[in-house]
Design a protein around this motif. Structure first.
Motif, PDB file in Angstrom:
ATOM      1  N   ILE A  70     -44.655 -13.887  13.755  1.00  7.05           N
ATOM      2  CA  ILE A  70     -43.924 -12.649  14.033  1.00  7.05           C
ATOM      3  C   ILE A  70     -44.903 -11.599  14.549  1.00  7.05           C
ATOM      4  O   ILE A  70     -45.933 -11.332  13.914  1.00  7.05           O
ATOM      5  N   LEU A  71     -44.591 -11.026  15.704  1.00 10.70           N
ATOM      6  CA  LEU A  71     -45.377  -9.919  16.240  1.00 10.70           C
ATOM      7  C   LEU A  71     -44.861  -8.643  15.567  1.00 10.70           C
ATOM      8  O   LEU A  71     -43.747  -8.193  15.838  1.00 10.70           O
ATOM      9  N   ALA A  72     -45.669  -8.088  14.663  1.00 10.45           N
ATOM     10  CA  ALA A  72     -45.257  -6.921  13.880  1.00 10.45           C
ATOM     11  C   ALA A  72     -45.692  -5.652  14.604  1.00 10.45           C
ATOM     12  O   ALA A  72     -46.860  -5.257  14.553  1.00 10.45           O
ATOM     13  N   ILE A  73     -44.765  -5.013  15.295  1.00 15.06           N
ATOM     14  CA  ILE A  73     -45.069  -3.803  16.062  1.00 15.06           C
ATOM     15  C   ILE A  73     -45.234  -2.635  15.100  1.00 15.06           C
ATOM     16  O   ILE A  73     -44.325  -2.311  14.336  1.00 15.06           O
ATOM     17  N   GLU A  74     -46.404  -2.015  15.134  1.00 19.85           N
ATOM     18  CA  GLU A  74     -46.664  -0.910  14.218  1.00 19.85           C
ATOM     19  C   GLU A  74     -45.865   0.323  14.616  1.00 19.85           C
ATOM     20  O   GLU A  74     -45.694   0.619  15.807  1.00 19.85           O
ATOM     21  N   THR A  75     -45.378   1.036  13.616  1.00 18.15           N
ATOM     22  CA  THR A  75     -44.820   2.363  13.888  1.00 18.15           C
ATOM     23  C   THR A  75     -46.012   3.286  14.137  1.00 18.15           C
ATOM     24  O   THR A  75     -46.524   3.954  13.248  1.00 18.15           O
ATOM     25  N   HIS A  76     -46.435   3.266  15.378  1.00 24.77           N
ATOM     26  CA  HIS A  76     -47.631   3.987  15.807  1.00 24.77           C
ATOM     27  C   HIS A  76     -47.167   5.171  16.629  1.00 24.77           C
ATOM     28  O   HIS A  76     -46.299   5.922  16.187  1.00 24.77           O
ATOM     29  N   PHE A  77     -47.685   5.360  17.828  1.00 22.70           N
ATOM     30  CA  PHE A  77     -47.316   6.520  18.628  1.00 22.70           C
ATOM     31  C   PHE A  77     -46.652   6.137  19.945  1.00 22.70           C
ATOM     32  O   PHE A  77     -46.496   6.977  20.829  1.00 22.70           O
ATOM     33  N   GLU A  78     -46.315   4.845  20.078  1.00 15.55           N
ATOM     34  CA  GLU A  78     -45.634   4.434  21.303  1.00 15.55           C
ATOM     35  C   GLU A  78     -44.138   4.690  21.199  1.00 15.55           C
ATOM     36  O   GLU A  78     -43.540   5.312  22.078  1.00 15.55           O
ATOM     37  N   PHE A  79     -43.511   4.215  20.117  1.00 18.72           N
ATOM     38  CA  PHE A  79     -42.049   4.287  19.999  1.00 18.72           C
ATOM     39  C   PHE A  79     -41.642   4.751  18.608  1.00 18.72           C
ATOM     40  O   PHE A  79     -42.287   4.410  17.607  1.00 18.72           O
ATOM     41  N   THR A  80     -40.533   5.509  18.551  1.00 22.04           N
ATOM     42  CA  THR A  80     -39.935   5.870  17.272  1.00 22.04           C
ATOM     43  C   THR A  80     -39.155   4.677  16.726  1.00 22.04           C
ATOM     44  O   THR A  80     -38.951   3.671  17.420  1.00 22.04           O
ATOM     45  N   THR A  81     -38.680   4.790  15.492  1.00 24.39           N
ATOM     46  CA  THR A  81     -37.872   3.702  14.939  1.00 24.39           C
ATOM     47  C   THR A  81     -36.555   3.557  15.696  1.00 24.39           C
ATOM     48  O   THR A  81     -36.047   2.447  15.846  1.00 24.39           O
ATOM     49  N   PHE A  82     -36.002   4.665  16.175  1.00 25.52           N
ATOM     50  CA  PHE A  82     -34.791   4.582  16.998  1.00 25.52           C
ATOM     51  C   PHE A  82     -35.058   3.704  18.224  1.00 25.52           C
ATOM     52  O   PHE A  82     -34.247   2.844  18.585  1.00 25.52           O
ATOM     53  N   GLU A  83     -36.192   3.952  18.855  1.00 26.19           N
ATOM     54  CA  GLU A  83     -36.528   3.234  20.089  1.00 26.19           C
ATOM     55  C   GLU A  83     -36.893   1.781  19.820  1.00 26.19           C
ATOM     56  O   GLU A  83     -36.579   0.901  20.636  1.00 26.19           O
ATOM     57  N   LEU A  84     -37.524   1.517  18.683  1.00 25.35           N
ATOM     58  CA  LEU A  84     -37.818   0.127  18.336  1.00 25.35           C
ATOM     59  C   LEU A  84     -36.524  -0.665  18.151  1.00 25.35           C
ATOM     60  O   LEU A  84     -36.439  -1.829  18.570  1.00 25.35           O
ATOM     61  N   LEU A  85     -35.535  -0.051  17.545  1.00 25.64           N
ATOM     62  CA  LEU A  85     -34.246  -0.742  17.395  1.00 25.64           C
ATOM     63  C   LEU A  85     -33.641  -1.057  18.761  1.00 25.64           C
ATOM     64  O   LEU A  85     -33.070  -2.139  18.968  1.00 25.64           O
ATOM     65  N   GLY A 141     -41.028  -8.060  14.671  1.00 29.00           N
ATOM     66  CA  GLY A 141     -40.808  -7.332  13.441  1.00 29.00           C
ATOM     67  C   GLY A 141     -41.532  -6.005  13.502  1.00 29.00           C
ATOM     68  O   GLY A 141     -41.965  -5.559  14.574  1.00 29.00           O
ATOM     69  N   VAL A 142     -41.694  -5.372  12.348  1.00 32.77           N
ATOM     70  CA  VAL A 142     -42.310  -4.048  12.272  1.00 32.77           C
ATOM     71  C   VAL A 142     -43.390  -4.034  11.198  1.00 32.77           C
ATOM     72  O   VAL A 142     -43.193  -4.550  10.093  1.00 32.77           O
ATOM     73  N   CYS A 143     -44.542  -3.463  11.548  1.00 37.42           N
ATOM     74  CA  CYS A 143     -45.551  -3.063  10.570  1.00 37.42           C
ATOM     75  C   CYS A 143     -45.307  -1.581  10.343  1.00 37.42           C
ATOM     76  O   CYS A 143     -45.573  -0.759  11.230  1.00 37.42           O
ATOM     77  N   LEU A 144     -44.775  -1.232   9.171  1.00 40.37           N
ATOM     78  CA  LEU A 144     -44.383   0.141   8.910  1.00 40.37           C
ATOM     79  C   LEU A 144     -45.587   0.953   8.436  1.00 40.37           C
ATOM     80  O   LEU A 144     -46.104   0.726   7.348  1.00 40.37           O
ATOM     81  N   ASP A 145     -46.031   1.890   9.271  1.00 39.93           N
ATOM     82  CA  ASP A 145     -47.084   2.837   8.888  1.00 39.93           C
ATOM     83  C   ASP A 145     -46.388   4.098   8.384  1.00 39.93           C
ATOM     84  O   ASP A 145     -45.718   4.803   9.144  1.00 39.93           O
ATOM     85  N   THR A 146     -46.540   4.362   7.091  1.00 40.51           N
ATOM     86  CA  THR A 146     -45.749   5.415   6.462  1.00 40.51           C
ATOM     87  C   THR A 146     -46.106   6.813   6.939  1.00 40.51           C
ATOM     88  O   THR A 146     -45.243   7.697   6.973  1.00 40.51           O
ATOM     89  N   MET A 147     -47.376   7.039   7.319  1.00 37.37           N
ATOM     90  CA  MET A 147     -47.773   8.376   7.734  1.00 37.37           C
ATOM     91  C   MET A 147     -47.534   8.613   9.230  1.00 37.37           C
ATOM     92  O   MET A 147     -47.182   9.722   9.647  1.00 37.37           O
ATOM     93  N   ASN A 148     -47.697   7.565  10.045  1.00 37.82           N
ATOM     94  CA  ASN A 148     -47.471   7.735  11.482  1.00 37.82           C
ATOM     95  C   ASN A 148     -46.055   8.200  11.780  1.00 37.82           C
ATOM     96  O   ASN A 148     -45.801   8.823  12.814  1.00 37.82           O
ATOM     97  N   LEU A 149     -45.123   7.884  10.890  1.00 38.31           N
ATOM     98  CA  LEU A 149     -43.741   8.322  11.090  1.00 38.31           C
ATOM     99  C   LEU A 149     -43.659   9.839  11.177  1.00 38.31           C
ATOM    100  O   LEU A 149     -42.882  10.384  11.970  1.00 38.31           O
TER     101      LEU A 149
END
Length: 346
Positions: free
Chosen positions: A162-177, A192-200
Motif C-alpha cells: 500500500i502506498l501510504a500518502i502522507e497528509t503533508h502539504f500537497e493535498f487536503t483530506t478532502f482532495e485525497l478522497l 492509503g494514508v499516512c496520517l500526520d496529525t500536525m500537518n493537518l
C-alpha cells in the motif's frame, strides 16, 4: 516455574497492544543513522518500531538485498515493526512544476519493502504548492497524480504493497478522497494514508475532524503534537513536544482503534514553523473545502495555543535548535505516547 514468576511481574509488561508506539526516523535526521543503527537506537530507547520516511538516493545505494535482510532479521529479533518510505505520488517537480518521473523511484521503494517483508510504503512529494502564486491549480495536480498512480497500480498490487500518502502539504483530506475516487480504488487496495496529525493544522484542517473524514484510508501515522497561532494577519503552525501541544491525540488514537486495522503510532517531531498568509485571497482561495465550522475549531485551537504558550513551556523550537534536542525530545515523545496509549486502552 514460569507461572510462579508471572505472579511477580506486572501484568502490563505482557500486554500486547493493537497499536504499537514507535518513531519515524525523521525525528533523528541530524544523527544520520542508517536503518540498523536506527533500529538499535529505537530498541534502546523504548520504541516498538521504526517508520523509515526515506533516505537520500546515494545512501539507498548501500541498501543491498543482503543489507535489507539483515535489517529485517534485526527487527524480528528485537520485536520491532518496520514501515518503509521513499515513495512519491505527484509526478512533478514541486519547485519548478516540470514533469518528474516517479515510476522508477516507486518501483525501487516497493522492491525495498518486499526485501523487508513489509506492506507499507509512505509517500511524500514534498511540495508547498499553495504558498506560490504561480503554482498550478490543485485540480490539475490531482488529475496528473491520479493518471500516474493508476498507471502504477500493478507495481503495488502485485506485491501486496500500500502506498501510504502522507497528509503533508500537497493535498487536503478532502482532495485525497477525490484522488482515491479518481484512481477508482477502495480502502485496503493499493492506496492509503499516512496520517500526520500536525500537518493537518498547516493545511487548515481540524486534526480530529480530518481524521474522521479520512479514517477508512489510514494505514500508518505520524503522531505529532503541535500548536497554531494567529498573529499579524498570518497563521503559524508548529510541531510541539508530544503532550504539550493542543492536538487532541487521545481522540485521534481512539478513532484509530475503532477500525479493524493495526495502525502503528510513529512519533514524528522536528523543529521549525509554517507561516500561512490566510488574509491573502489568492492563498485562502486554494482551500475551497474549508468550512466556517472547521475554521472556528482552528480558532479555538489557536486560543488554546496562546494560553498554553503563556502558562507552560509550549514554544516554537527553531530548526537550527533541533540537532541539540532531537534525542531527548524523541525519547520524551515515545514515553508520553506510551502513557497516552496505556491510559486509553487500560
Amino acid at each position: 516455574m514460569f507461572s510462579i514468576l508471572l505472579n511477580f511481574i506486572p501484568v502490563k509488561q505482557f500486554m500486547i497492544y493493537k497499536h504499537k508506539v514507535g518513531i519515524d526516523n525523521y525525528c533523528l535526521y541530524p544523527l544520520n543513522l542508517k536503518p540498523i543503527e536506527m533500529l538499535n537506537w529505537a530498541f534502546s530507547n523504548g520504541a516498538e518500531g521504526v517508520a523509515f520516511s526515506g533516505y537520500p538516493d546515494e545512501t539507498r545505494e548501500e541498501f543491498t538485498s543482503s543489507y535489507l535482510r539483515d535489517v529485517k532479521a534485526l527487527a524480528d529479533e528485537l520485536g520491532l515493526y518496520i514501515e518503509w518510505g521513499c515513495g512519491q505520488h505527484v509526478p512533478m517537480d514541486l519547485t519548478t512544476f516540470g514533469k518528474k518521473d516517479i515510476y522508477l523511484s516507486n518501483r525501487k521503494a516497493v522492491g525495498e519493502a518486499c526485501g523487508l517483508g513489509i506492506s507499507i510504503v509512505r509517500s511524500c512529494s514534498g511540495g508547498l504548492m499553495r504558498w506560490k502564486k504561480d503554482s498550478p491549480a490543485t485540480d490539475f495536480l490531482l488529475r496528473e497524480t491520479a493518471k500516474e498512480l493508476k498507471r502504477q497500480a500493478s507495481i503495488f498490487r502485485d506485491c501486496g504493497i500500500i502506498l501510504a500518502i502522507e497528509t503533508h502539504f500537497e493535498f487536503t483530506t478532502f482532495e485525497l478522497l477525490r484522488l482515491f475516487e479518481m484512481c477508482e480504488t477502495e480502502p485496503g487496495d493499493y492506496l492509503g494514508v499516512c496520517l500526520d496529525t500536525m500537518n493537518l493544522l498547516t493545511m487548515l484542517e481540524d486534526p480530529v475532524t480530518a481524521t474522521e473524514r479520512i479514517l477508512p484510508w489510514v494505514v500508518s501515522s505520524h503522531i505529532k503534537d503541535g500548536g497554531i497561532i494567529s498573529r499579524n494577519k498570518k497563521i503559524s503552525t508548529f510541531p510541539a513536544e508530544l503532550g504539550k501541544g493542543v492536538i487532541e491525540l487521545d481522540k485521534i488514537i481512539t478513532l484509530f482503534n475503532s477500525t479493524d486495522r493495526q495502525i502503528n503510532l510513529s512519533v514524528e517531531d522536528h523543529g521549525g514553523s509554517f507561516s500561512l498568509p490566510v488574509k491573502e485571497k489568492w492563498f485562502i482561495d486554494r482551500f475551497p473545502d474549508l468550512t466556517t465550522g472547521e475554521f472556528s475549531k482552528l480558532t479555538d485551537l489557536a486560543a488554546l495555543t496562546e494560553s498554553k504558550m503563556a502558562t507552560s513551556d509550549l514554544k516554537i523550537t527553531e530548526r537550527d535548535e533541533w540537532p541539540s534536542v532531537c534525542e531527548a525530545r524523541t525519547r520524551s515523545g515515545i514515553d508520553s505516547l506510551k502513557i497516552l496509549r496505556d491510559r486509553i486502552f487500560q
